[in-house]
Write a protein that holds these residues in place. Structure first.
Motif, mmCIF file in Angstrom:
data_model
loop_
_atom_site.group_PDB
_atom_site.id
_atom_site.type_symbol
_atom_site.label_atom_id
_atom_site.label_comp_id
_atom_site.label_asym_id
_atom_site.label_seq_id
_atom_site.Cartn_x
_atom_site.Cartn_y
_atom_site.Cartn_z
ATOM 1 N N VAL A 11 -14.965 53.404 -2.830
ATOM 2 C CA VAL A 11 -13.728 53.867 -3.399
ATOM 3 C C VAL A 11 -12.751 53.323 -2.290
ATOM 4 C CG1 VAL A 11 -12.177 55.652 -4.278
ATOM 5 C CG2 VAL A 11 -14.705 55.651 -4.737
ATOM 6 N N TYR A 12 -11.817 52.656 -2.933
ATOM 7 C CA TYR A 12 -10.657 51.923 -1.993
ATOM 8 C C TYR A 12 -9.117 52.125 -3.010
ATOM 9 C CZ TYR A 12 -14.344 49.637 0.461
ATOM 10 O OH TYR A 12 -15.353 49.318 1.392
ATOM 11 N N ARG A 13 -8.419 52.411 -2.019
ATOM 12 C CA ARG A 13 -7.026 52.659 -2.499
ATOM 13 C C ARG A 13 -5.809 51.842 -1.614
ATOM 14 N NH1 ARG A 13 -8.145 58.600 -2.283
ATOM 15 N NH2 ARG A 13 -8.778 59.269 -4.432
ATOM 16 N N VAL A 14 -4.941 51.516 -2.638
ATOM 17 C CA VAL A 14 -3.757 50.706 -2.070
ATOM 18 C C VAL A 14 -2.442 51.255 -2.392
ATOM 19 C CG1 VAL A 14 -3.755 49.029 -4.021
ATOM 20 C CG2 VAL A 14 -2.689 48.588 -1.871
ATOM 21 N N ASP A 15 -1.203 51.348 -1.739
ATOM 22 C CA ASP A 15 -0.145 52.101 -2.038
ATOM 23 C C ASP A 15 0.964 51.200 -1.646
ATOM 24 O OD1 ASP A 15 2.266 53.591 -1.844
ATOM 25 O OD2 ASP A 15 1.312 55.326 -1.169
ATOM 26 N N LEU A 16 1.687 50.751 -2.752
ATOM 27 C CA LEU A 16 2.782 49.740 -2.544
ATOM 28 C C LEU A 16 4.323 50.160 -2.984
ATOM 29 C CD1 LEU A 16 0.822 46.849 -3.938
ATOM 30 C CD2 LEU A 16 1.155 47.333 -1.501
ATOM 31 N N GLN A 17 5.161 49.599 -2.534
ATOM 32 C CA GLN A 17 6.622 49.800 -3.064
ATOM 33 C C GLN A 17 7.092 49.073 -4.354
ATOM 34 O OE1 GLN A 17 8.954 49.593 0.428
ATOM 35 N NE2 GLN A 17 9.154 47.425 0.610
ATOM 36 N N VAL A 18 6.163 48.032 -4.733
ATOM 37 C CA VAL A 18 6.593 47.160 -5.829
ATOM 38 C C VAL A 18 5.166 47.313 -6.753
ATOM 39 C CG1 VAL A 18 8.166 45.633 -4.627
ATOM 40 C CG2 VAL A 18 5.629 45.199 -4.699
ATOM 41 N N VAL A 19 5.265 46.748 -7.936
ATOM 42 C CA VAL A 19 4.126 46.609 -8.888
ATOM 43 C C VAL A 19 3.594 45.146 -8.668
ATOM 44 C CG1 VAL A 19 3.415 47.001 -11.360
ATOM 45 C CG2 VAL A 19 5.072 48.497 -10.276
ATOM 46 N N PRO A 20 2.401 44.804 -8.310
ATOM 47 C CA PRO A 20 2.096 43.727 -8.308
ATOM 48 C C PRO A 20 1.502 43.175 -9.496
ATOM 49 C CG PRO A 20 0.300 45.129 -7.376
ATOM 50 C CD PRO A 20 1.399 46.006 -7.758
ATOM 51 N N SER A 21 1.219 41.841 -9.767
ATOM 52 C CA SER A 21 0.746 41.268 -11.060
ATOM 53 C C SER A 21 -0.653 41.104 -10.540
ATOM 54 C CB SER A 21 1.466 39.931 -11.423
ATOM 55 O OG SER A 21 1.276 39.095 -10.140
ATOM 56 N N LEU A 22 -1.414 41.171 -9.581
ATOM 57 C CA LEU A 22 -2.717 41.035 -9.203
ATOM 58 C C LEU A 22 -3.094 41.662 -8.029
ATOM 59 C CD1 LEU A 22 -5.209 39.155 -9.910
ATOM 60 C CD2 LEU A 22 -4.241 37.656 -7.840
ATOM 61 N N LEU A 23 -4.224 42.234 -8.175
ATOM 62 C CA LEU A 23 -5.024 42.962 -7.036
ATOM 63 C C LEU A 23 -6.018 41.863 -6.759
ATOM 64 C CD1 LEU A 23 -5.006 46.621 -7.763
ATOM 65 C CD2 LEU A 23 -3.744 45.471 -6.118
ATOM 66 N N SER A 24 -6.432 41.601 -5.465
ATOM 67 C CA SER A 24 -7.310 40.648 -5.111
ATOM 68 C C SER A 24 -8.178 41.318 -3.967
ATOM 69 C CB SER A 24 -6.999 39.329 -4.621
ATOM 70 O OG SER A 24 -7.702 38.347 -4.469
ATOM 71 N N PHE A 25 -9.516 40.975 -3.689
ATOM 72 C CA PHE A 25 -10.321 41.461 -2.694
ATOM 73 C C PHE A 25 -11.554 40.532 -2.435
ATOM 74 C CE2 PHE A 25 -11.999 43.627 -6.082
ATOM 75 C CZ PHE A 25 -13.409 43.528 -6.076
ATOM 76 N N ARG A 26 -12.032 40.679 -1.067
ATOM 77 C CA ARG A 26 -13.051 39.833 -0.848
ATOM 78 C C ARG A 26 -14.189 41.028 -0.260
ATOM 79 N NH1 ARG A 26 -15.328 37.219 3.763
ATOM 80 N NH2 ARG A 26 -13.641 37.957 4.965
ATOM 81 N N ALA A 27 -15.518 40.711 -0.689
ATOM 82 C CA ALA A 27 -16.266 41.824 -0.262
ATOM 83 C C ALA A 27 -17.843 41.302 -0.063
ATOM 84 C CB ALA A 27 -16.306 43.056 -1.359
ATOM 85 N N ARG A 28 -18.573 41.977 0.540
ATOM 86 C CA ARG A 28 -20.202 41.762 0.575
ATOM 87 C C ARG A 28 -20.814 42.705 -0.253
ATOM 88 N NH1 ARG A 28 -21.931 36.904 2.429
ATOM 89 N NH2 ARG A 28 -23.794 38.034 2.898
ATOM 90 N N SER A 29 -21.673 42.390 -1.078
ATOM 91 C CA SER A 29 -22.632 43.174 -1.927
ATOM 92 C C SER A 29 -23.750 43.682 -1.214
ATOM 93 C CB SER A 29 -23.163 42.591 -3.075
ATOM 94 O OG SER A 29 -23.918 41.351 -2.698
ATOM 95 N N ASP A 30 -23.943 43.087 0.054
ATOM 96 C CA ASP A 30 -25.207 43.674 0.844
ATOM 97 C C ASP A 30 -24.505 44.368 2.073
ATOM 98 O OD1 ASP A 30 -23.958 41.651 2.401
ATOM 99 O OD2 ASP A 30 -25.791 40.253 2.473
ATOM 100 N N GLY A 31 -23.310 44.687 2.121
ATOM 101 C CA GLY A 31 -22.925 45.528 3.315
ATOM 102 C C GLY A 31 -22.607 44.750 4.495
ATOM 103 N N ALA A 32 -22.748 43.566 4.517
ATOM 104 C CA ALA A 32 -22.786 42.651 5.810
ATOM 105 C C ALA A 32 -21.224 42.496 5.883
ATOM 106 C CB ALA A 32 -23.459 41.515 5.990
ATOM 107 N N TRP A 33 -20.954 42.218 7.300
ATOM 108 C CA TRP A 33 -19.676 41.803 7.803
ATOM 109 C C TRP A 33 -19.649 40.460 7.961
ATOM 110 C CZ3 TRP A 33 -17.155 39.845 12.142
ATOM 111 C CH2 TRP A 33 -15.742 39.884 12.071
ATOM 112 N N ARG A 34 -18.481 39.664 7.318
ATOM 113 C CA ARG A 34 -18.343 38.313 7.886
ATOM 114 C C ARG A 34 -16.756 38.023 7.947
ATOM 115 N NH1 ARG A 34 -23.014 39.015 7.373
ATOM 116 N NH2 ARG A 34 -24.416 37.365 6.517
ATOM 117 N N PRO A 35 -16.611 37.096 8.895
ATOM 118 C CA PRO A 35 -15.053 37.236 9.147
ATOM 119 C C PRO A 35 -14.352 36.119 8.360
ATOM 120 C CG PRO A 35 -16.257 35.738 10.643
ATOM 121 C CD PRO A 35 -17.224 36.687 10.018
#
Length: 234
Positions: A181-205
């Motif tokens: 569960v992730y949250r974001v709090d903004l002072q404007v309404v964006p037209s898009l939410l975007s993210f980059r993740a790993r499904s195996d839990g590994a970290w990559r720069p």
């Protein structure tokens, strides 16, 4: 360059003022967006997302409906739009370019003018060898914000618990302590939410981190050169 282009997409495209096509009743009322709450469930693991939004309007006591718009982003497209407590289906109408519009009924609940909507996003996430990219189009009401302060827009993303978000855009996406569960709090309404993740839990720069490290390295290198020059005999 990519990030700058994405900024243009994510900054409020719909909430900066009224536009032609809004009915005269709405213009006279001068209603605005007081708050937007979004919950997106991406735990189906099939690339889709189920989005629920609760939008509160100000100065809209006599308004029966309001206009909203959503953008398609690549293959990430919204559909199956339903409004109100009864989940009535409404059609998204194709507009210019990537935009589609919809008319949302406004309900007056507990002294507040609200519009509630749910929709599905197909291809919200794409996974490739453990790397996940997510794009979530956000339905935006065509009204100005009542106040551009933090908390105007709050979003909660529910991902599979083993996924680990590496980067979110807009910035400020944080883990809540509850797995997935992730949250974001903004002072404007964006037209898009975007993210980059790993499904195996590994970290990559990611690219931003790589650029920051390179910039820091160059700064340190110039500092060392300057220090040696200052210490060298005249």
């Amino acid at each position: 360059m990519t990030k700058r282009l994405l900024v243009l997409l994510v900054l409020p495209a719909f909430g900066v003022g009224t536009v032609p096509g809004v009915c005269a009743t709405e213009l006279a009322a001068q209603e605005s967006v007081r708050s937007v709450r979004l919950v997106a469930d991406l735990t189906a693991r099939d690339g889709s997302a189920e989005v629920r939004m609760d939008i509160v309007l100000a100065d809209a006591d006599t308004v029966g409906s309001t206009s909203a718009m959503i953008l398609d982003f690549g293959r990430a497209t919204a559909g199956d739009v339903r409004t109100g407590a009864g989940g009535d289906a409404v059609d998204l109408l194709r507009g210019a370019g990537l935009a589609r519009s919809v008319r949302l009924p406004v309900e007056h609940i507990d002294g507040e003018a609200r519009t509630q909507v749910t929709y599905q996003v197909e291809h919200a996430t794409v996974e490739n060898r453990g790397a996940v990219r997510g794009h979530l189009p956000v339905l935006g009401v065509r009204l100005r914000p009542e106040r551009t302060l933090p908390g105007l827009f709050e979003a909660e993303l529910r991902l599979p618990p083993e996924w680990r978000v590496l980067e979110g855009f807009p910035t400020g996406m944080t883990a809540t302590g509850e797995p997935g569960v992730y949250r974001v709090d903004l002072q404007v309404v964006p037209s898009l939410l975007s993210f980059r993740a790993r499904s195996d839990g590994a970290w990559r720069p990611g690219l931003p981190l790589v650029l920051d490290v390179l910039g820091l390295g160059l700064l340190l290198a110039f500092s060392v050169v300057g220090w040696r020059y200052m210490r060298s005999p005249a």
